[in-house]
Design an enzyme around this catalytic site. Structure first.
Site, short mmCIF file in Angstrom:
data_model
loop_
_atom_site.label_atom_id
_atom_site.label_comp_id
_atom_site.label_asym_id
_atom_site.label_seq_id
_atom_site.Cartn_x
_atom_site.Cartn_y
_atom_site.Cartn_z
N GLN A 1 6.74 69.87 -26.81
CA GLN A 1 7.21 70.72 -25.43
C GLN A 1 7.24 69.79 -24.07
O GLN A 1 8.50 70.21 -23.59
CB GLN A 1 5.61 70.89 -25.16
CG GLN A 1 5.77 71.64 -23.29
CD GLN A 1 4.11 72.02 -23.37
OE1 GLN A 1 3.83 72.93 -22.97
NE2 GLN A 1 3.13 70.78 -23.12
N ASP B 1 9.88 57.95 -37.64
CA ASP B 1 8.66 57.91 -37.36
C ASP B 1 7.60 57.39 -36.95
O ASP B 1 8.12 56.29 -37.36
CB ASP B 1 9.03 58.41 -39.09
CG ASP B 1 7.77 59.64 -38.90
OD1 ASP B 1 7.49 60.50 -39.64
OD2 ASP B 1 5.89 59.05 -38.95
N ALA C 1 4.54 61.07 -29.17
CA ALA C 1 4.58 62.18 -30.60
C ALA C 1 3.48 61.46 -30.81
O ALA C 1 1.84 60.78 -30.68
CB ALA C 1 5.07 60.62 -31.33
N THR D 1 -5.68 61.47 -23.28
CA THR D 1 -6.01 63.15 -23.10
C THR D 1 -7.18 63.58 -22.71
O THR D 1 -7.79 62.48 -23.09
CB THR D 1 -5.32 64.11 -24.93
OG1 THR D 1 -6.25 65.36 -24.57
CG2 THR D 1 -6.30 62.77 -25.35
N GLU E 1 -9.22 65.20 -24.29
CA GLU E 1 -9.67 65.51 -25.27
C GLU E 1 -10.80 64.27 -25.38
O GLU E 1 -11.73 64.58 -26.18
CB GLU E 1 -9.14 65.65 -26.63
CG GLU E 1 -8.33 67.58 -26.77
CD GLU E 1 -9.88 68.01 -27.33
OE1 GLU E 1 -10.31 68.06 -27.58
OE2 GLU E 1 -9.81 69.11 -26.21
N TYR F 1 -8.42 64.40 -33.53
CA TYR F 1 -7.92 64.20 -32.98
C TYR F 1 -8.46 63.35 -31.82
O TYR F 1 -7.48 62.44 -31.16
CB TYR F 1 -7.23 65.73 -32.34
CG TYR F 1 -6.30 65.67 -30.52
CD1 TYR F 1 -4.73 64.30 -30.84
CD2 TYR F 1 -6.69 66.18 -30.19
CE1 TYR F 1 -4.10 64.59 -30.00
CE2 TYR F 1 -5.63 65.71 -29.03
CZ TYR F 1 -4.59 65.23 -28.51
OH TYR F 1 -3.42 65.22 -27.66
N LYS G 1 -6.93 59.60 -30.84
CA LYS G 1 -6.35 59.25 -28.88
C LYS G 1 -6.91 58.28 -28.35
O LYS G 1 -6.59 57.90 -27.54
CB LYS G 1 -6.36 60.88 -28.68
CG LYS G 1 -5.12 61.70 -28.95
CD LYS G 1 -3.69 61.10 -27.55
CE LYS G 1 -2.23 62.14 -28.87
NZ LYS G 1 -1.68 61.38 -27.99
#
Ligand code: NAP
Ligand code: F7E
Length: 336
Positions: free
Chosen positions: A15, A59, A82, A128, A130, A156, A160
């Site tokens: 996004q 990657d 990413a 983030t 989060e 996650y 992060k």
């Protein structure tokens, strides 16, 4: 004539990657995008939308591919977007999440160092909200700031937080220009349908056209500080144009429940009571939930001059309008 600035975006097929590519190309950058996988279905779509963007295969878990991407792009600005970014998915895939979302940041920073680019590369890390966790003993008060306590509630969030701290550590240890954007939820037309807002707006469009009967959702009470992704990528870019590297919260300063989102989204298609269309789906429940997120963007507003243009009703409205247009077009092409 001055050489154009060169940017490398990881996560370019996501996004934010799409919004950022659009912004940087409009600003005259030469844009390079890291795309993973031997047959990534999003690659053709990306190249069709941005024909002047250069795709580089690589990657975050493959350090040599990152070295090659830096050498090929010779980027002055690297935006590390990413990640394994879905919180629910991270509970089922914790090791992958740690490797990509956590250690991947280290791989990219080390690639910058070993290719001798530390002093001439500006680096953006996608941190983030989060990381805050938003639960009873760490509630946001008037909004989490850059100095608030972290207490991540998912693999996650933990990954992060590693990415956030290793980025800060490289800034402090090696004097690199590294800025971390602590971004609260941001959504829009490019949002993946695995996230709750787009799942709802896609379903609302289908339900209104008689193409779907209901929507299966998990918890409806959690609250999020939802903004528009287009506003937030502008903030990312502003962070790297600033004179000093630093950390910045980007948020709206408002928080709304999923029920609030449902109410506005269904109202867009003239349905006042969404309850008959929503079913509880236990598969969407997470082992630990983030109850409430609310951010305080004062620092970004005063230091960077960042501001958001799209408010919460405007966000819901444009997402429903977009999905209605997409669904109507699909219905149209299927009509004999
Ligand atoms: P997204 O749509 O899920 O995009 C994630 C991107 O990461 C995709 O391009 C994906 O590629 C790529 N990717 C995944 N694993 C990879 C790997 N091993 N190597 C290279 N690329 C890989 O996420 P988003 O919403 O744009 O968010 C962008 C960043 O901001 C993420 O780091 C996210 O965690 C963070 N963030 C997002 C929000 C939000 O509300 N959107 C808020 C705060 C922070 P494929 O297309 O091949 O899968
Ligand atoms: O969930 C609840 C779910 O997956 C929001 C990522 O971009 O923002 C995003 O993470 C809420 C949660 O986003 C469904 O339990 C209910 O309470 O849309 P989400 P998220 O978990 O907030 C942060 C800032 C990021 O950094 C992440 O990368 O909605 N929920 N029912 C549901 N969520 C989903 N996905 N699907 C449901 O059916």
């Amino acid at each position: 004539m001055a050489e154009p600035k060169r940017a490398l975006i990881t996560g370019v097929t996501g996004q934010d990657g799409g919004h950022l590519a659009e912004l940087l190309l409009a600003e005259g950058y030469a844009v390079y995008g890291l795309v993973r996988g031997q047959n990534n279905p999003r690659r053709a779509q990306l190249q069709a939308e941005f024909p002047t963007l250069t795709v580089i295969e690589g990657d975050l878990t493959d350090p040599a591919s990152l070295v090659r991407a830096l050498e090929r792009s010779d980027a002055n600005e690297v935006f590390n977007l990413a990640a394994v970014s879905h919180v629910g998915f991270s509970f089922a895939n914790p090791t992958l999440t740690a490797d990509v979302t956590g250690k991947g940041v280290l791989n990219l920073l080390e690639a910058i160092r070993i290719t001798g680019r530390s002093e001439r590369t500006r680096f953006y890390q996608a941190s983030t909200s989060e990381m805050f966790g938003g639960l009873d003993y760490n509630r946001p008060g008037n909004g989490y700031t850059e100095d608030s306590l972290f207490h991540p509630r998912s693999p996650y969030g933990v990954a992060k937080l590693y990415g956030h701290w290793i980025a800060k550590n490289y800034r402090e240890s090696y004097g690199m220009f590294i800025s971390c954007g602590i971004l609260f939820n941001h959504e829009g037309e490019r949002r993946g349908k695995e996230f709750v807002t787009r799942k709802i707006t896609d379903a609302v469009a289908r339900i209104s056209l008689g193409r779907q009967s209901h929507i299966d959702l998990g918890n409806l009470w959690p609250k999020r500080d939802w903004g528009y992704a287009g506003d937030y990528v502008r903030g990312m870019w502003q962070m790297l144009q600033h004179s000093e590297p630093d950390d910045f919260v980007l948020a709206t300063g408002e928080t709304h429940s999923i029920e609030d989102f449902l109410t506005l989204a269904f109202a867009e298609v003239g349905i006042e009571d969404w309850r008959p269309y929503v079913r509880q789906d236990a598969a969407q429940l997470r082992p630990a939930e983030v109850d409430i997120l609310l951010g305080d963007p004062s620092k970004a507003e005063s230091v960077l001059g960042w501001r958001r243009d799209v408010d919460f009703p405007g966000l819901v409205s444009r997402m429903v309008a977009h999905d209605l247009a997409v669904q109507s077009e699909e219905s149209g092409t299927r009509t004999p």
